[in-house]
Design an enzyme around this catalytic site. Structure first.
Site, PDB file in Angstrom:
ATOM      1  N   LYS A 190       1.047  -0.978  -0.095  1.00  0.00           N
ATOM      2  CA  LYS A 190      -0.314  -0.320   0.328  1.00  0.00           C
ATOM      3  C   LYS A 190       0.875   1.301   0.032  1.00  0.00           C
ATOM      4  CE  LYS A 190      -4.231  -1.600   0.805  1.00  0.00           C
ATOM      5  NZ  LYS A 190      -5.199  -2.825   1.157  1.00  0.00           N
TER       6      LYS A 190
ATOM      7  N   LYS B 113      -1.512  -7.429  -9.011  1.00  0.00           N
ATOM      8  CA  LYS B 113      -2.878  -8.186  -7.764  1.00  0.00           C
ATOM      9  C   LYS B 113      -4.450  -7.254  -8.059  1.00  0.00           C
ATOM     10  CE  LYS B 113      -5.089  -8.347  -3.732  1.00  0.00           C
ATOM     11  NZ  LYS B 113      -5.041  -7.233  -2.451  1.00  0.00           N
TER      12      LYS B 113
ATOM     13  N   LYS C 107      -9.399  -3.314  -4.861  1.00  0.00           N
ATOM     14  CA  LYS C 107      -9.989  -1.993  -5.327  1.00  0.00           C
ATOM     15  C   LYS C 107      -9.217  -1.428  -4.842  1.00  0.00           C
ATOM     16  CE  LYS C 107     -12.892  -4.780  -2.252  1.00  0.00           C
ATOM     17  NZ  LYS C 107     -12.383  -5.439  -1.128  1.00  0.00           N
TER      18      LYS C 107
HETATM   19  N1  AQP Z   1      -6.657 -10.084  -6.627  1.00  0.00           N
HETATM   20  C1  AQP Z   1      -6.922 -10.895  -5.756  1.00  0.00           C
HETATM   21  N2  AQP Z   1      -6.499 -12.531  -5.750  1.00  0.00           N
HETATM   22  C2  AQP Z   1      -7.407 -13.701  -5.121  1.00  0.00           C
HETATM   23  N3  AQP Z   1      -8.003 -13.161  -3.995  1.00  0.00           N
HETATM   24  C3  AQP Z   1      -7.730 -11.909  -3.464  1.00  0.00           C
HETATM   25  N4  AQP Z   1      -8.843 -11.384  -3.080  1.00  0.00           N
HETATM   26  C4  AQP Z   1      -8.543 -10.048  -2.740  1.00  0.00           C
HETATM   27  N5  AQP Z   1      -8.146  -9.190  -3.863  1.00  0.00           N
HETATM   28  C5  AQP Z   1      -7.819 -10.602  -4.806  1.00  0.00           C
HETATM   29  C6  AQP Z   1      -9.244 -11.609  -1.036  1.00  0.00           C
HETATM   30  O1  AQP Z   1     -10.519 -11.203  -0.828  1.00  0.00           O
HETATM   31  C7  AQP Z   1     -10.654 -11.450   0.701  1.00  0.00           C
HETATM   32  C8  AQP Z   1     -11.523  -9.863   0.841  1.00  0.00           C
HETATM   33  O2  AQP Z   1     -10.308  -9.560   0.441  1.00  0.00           O
HETATM   34  P1  AQP Z   1     -10.297  -7.776   1.256  1.00  0.00           P
HETATM   35  O3  AQP Z   1     -11.665  -6.866   0.177  1.00  0.00           O
HETATM   36  O4  AQP Z   1     -11.218  -7.920   2.971  1.00  0.00           O
HETATM   37  O5  AQP Z   1      -9.235  -6.977   1.124  1.00  0.00           O
HETATM   38  P2  AQP Z   1      -8.086  -7.322   0.587  1.00  0.00           P
HETATM   39  O6  AQP Z   1      -7.241  -8.922   0.081  1.00  0.00           O
HETATM   40  O7  AQP Z   1      -7.378  -6.490   0.835  1.00  0.00           O
HETATM   41  O8  AQP Z   1      -8.642  -6.734  -1.320  1.00  0.00           O
HETATM   42  P3  AQP Z   1      -8.546  -5.811  -2.149  1.00  0.00           P
HETATM   43  O9  AQP Z   1      -9.493  -5.948  -3.297  1.00  0.00           O
HETATM   44  O10 AQP Z   1      -6.947  -5.737  -2.559  1.00  0.00           O
HETATM   45  O11 AQP Z   1      -8.913  -4.290  -1.310  1.00  0.00           O
HETATM   46  P4  AQP Z   1      -7.994  -3.590  -0.651  1.00  0.00           P
HETATM   47  O12 AQP Z   1      -7.520  -2.154  -2.154  1.00  0.00           O
HETATM   48  O13 AQP Z   1      -9.492  -2.190   0.326  1.00  0.00           O
HETATM   49  O14 AQP Z   1      -7.644  -3.684   0.218  1.00  0.00           O
HETATM   50  C9  AQP Z   1      -9.172 -11.802   1.316  1.00  0.00           C
HETATM   51  O15 AQP Z   1      -9.421 -12.793   1.397  1.00  0.00           O
HETATM   52  C10 AQP Z   1      -8.291 -11.753  -0.481  1.00  0.00           C
HETATM   53  O16 AQP Z   1      -6.952 -13.216   0.113  1.00  0.00           O
END
Ligand code: AQP
Length: 327
Positions: free
Chosen positions: A112, A193, A196
């Site tokens: 991040k 990856k 969001k």
């Molecule tokens: N690209 C990805 N591939 C596989 N799994 C993923 N997950 C997220 N992105 C991928 C899985 O989704 C679950 C929920 O994730 P989250 O929203 O709690 O947080 P995250 O992993 O940080 O997802 P984002 O989209 O990257 O959110 P932001 O940008 O807000 O931090 C988790 O089980 C994660 O592994």
């Protein structure tokens, strides 16, 4: 019977990475014996700033997504993280036994920062809140994508520090990642990856022109179709691999590797991806359209889930407070 727990942040609309890495597993696991808890991590979402109305809307949207994709409230508890405030008490207890060094090693925090996100203390201590979530329900299994495995390992460490200092209070959880590597880390439009906060996502329920536009933005290069290529290195193929049946996927891969007159170009791959996404999620899109008309039903599901989850978290919180002399 195992307790299975996972969560998703309402930090934006849920994308294909969330689906293949997490939600698809969650929905499938509800049929296995055990207790199933899935929460919408709204406390976590505060680590990336957003307005109150937007956060409320996104929490509702995550609930809609889970239900539309088939989560059955009779089999799995779906609830808002903030409806179980005991996790914030546990967060403090765990923070007091956790060294800064552990959190400084978190990959997701470092990623991040590398993306220019200005960190708050909340973002830095995110893994402690996540550990509290996991430990509050005596979770045995935590189904997550690969990016979250380190956080589950940190929860194991924190449980160990606390138990070492105060006696056996917390159960050791284990991460459960999708067996196929392609599911555990889904690439975004730019090949990084899918996330969001990186603006490189395809929304699970996208369709029509908007979907076409998103797919059109997937990174490719200027090599002509006739040039032989490694299909596994092409982002449109990495995404297509999530949808195609194995025989069809093998045919695409063979033609791309061979090159020549019969090889598909990037336009073909993207067109097939569009069709595949439209088809896969058509029933869920229809279900979501129905659920949108019934916000009260969605709210009742969340409150029912929270009541069960909270009773469990309260018992863990009481055990932890007593162990460290606060009761
Ligand atoms: N690209 C990805 N591939 C596989 N799994 C993923 N997950 C997220 N992105 C991928 C899985 O989704 C679950 C929920 O994730 P989250 O929203 O709690 O947080 P995250 O992993 O940080 O997802 P984002 O989209 O990257 O959110 P932001 O940008 O807000 O931090 C988790 O089980 C994660 O592994």
């Amino acid at each position: 019977m195992p307790t299975v727990l996972s969560g998703v942040q309402p930090s934006g609309r849920l994308h294909l990475g969330n689906y293949f890495g997490a939600l698809a597993q969650h929905v499938a696991l509800q049929h296995e014996p055990g207790e199933h808890f899935y929460f919408i991590a709204d406390y976590h979402a505060l680590t990336t700033s957003q307005g109150a109305a937007e956060l409320r809307e996104r929490v509702h949207d995550v609930a809609l997504s889970y239900l539309a994709l088939g989560l059955d409230p009779a089999k799995a508890m779906l609830f808002r993280q903030s409806d179980v405030p005991e996790v914030t008490e546990l967060t403090w207890l765990l923070a007091c036994v956790t060294g800064m060094g552990l959190l400084e090693r978190a990959h997701s925090y470092k990623d991040k920062l590398a993306h220019g996100i200005k960190p708050s203390v909340g973002l830095f201590t995110y893994p402690v809140l996540m550990a509290a979530d996991i430990l509050a329900y005596d979770s045995d299994q935590v189904p997550v994508g690969k990016d979250q495995v380190q956080h589950v390992e940190m929860a194991q460490d924190m449980a160990g520090y606390f138990n070492g200092q105060y006696g056996p209070v917390f159960k050791r959880p284990e991460a459960r990642i999708p067996s196929a590597a392609s599911l555990a880390k889904v690439p975004g439009l730019d090949g990084e990856k899918m996330s969001k906060s990186y603006g490189n996502t395809i929304w699970i329920f996208e369709s029509g022109k908007e979907l076409k536009k998103r797919i059109g933005a997937i990174v490719t290069d200027s090599r002509p179709p006739e040039e032989p290529k490694d299909p596994d290195a092409l982002v449109p193929m990495q995404l297509l691999a999530l949808f195609l049946p194995p025989e069809e996927l093998a045919q695409w891969q063979e033609r791309i590797r061979a090159g020549g007159a019969g090889a598909p170009g990037y336009g073909h791959m993207k067109q097939r991806l569009h069709e595949a996404i439209e088809t896969r999620f058509a029933p869920a899109r229809a279900e979501r359209d129905k659920l949108v008309q019934h916000p009260d039903h969605v709210e009742r599901v969340l409150q029912g889930g929270a009541a069960v989850a909270r009773a469990r978290a309260r018992a863990t919180r009481d055990r932890a407070l007593a162990a460290c002399g606060l009761r």
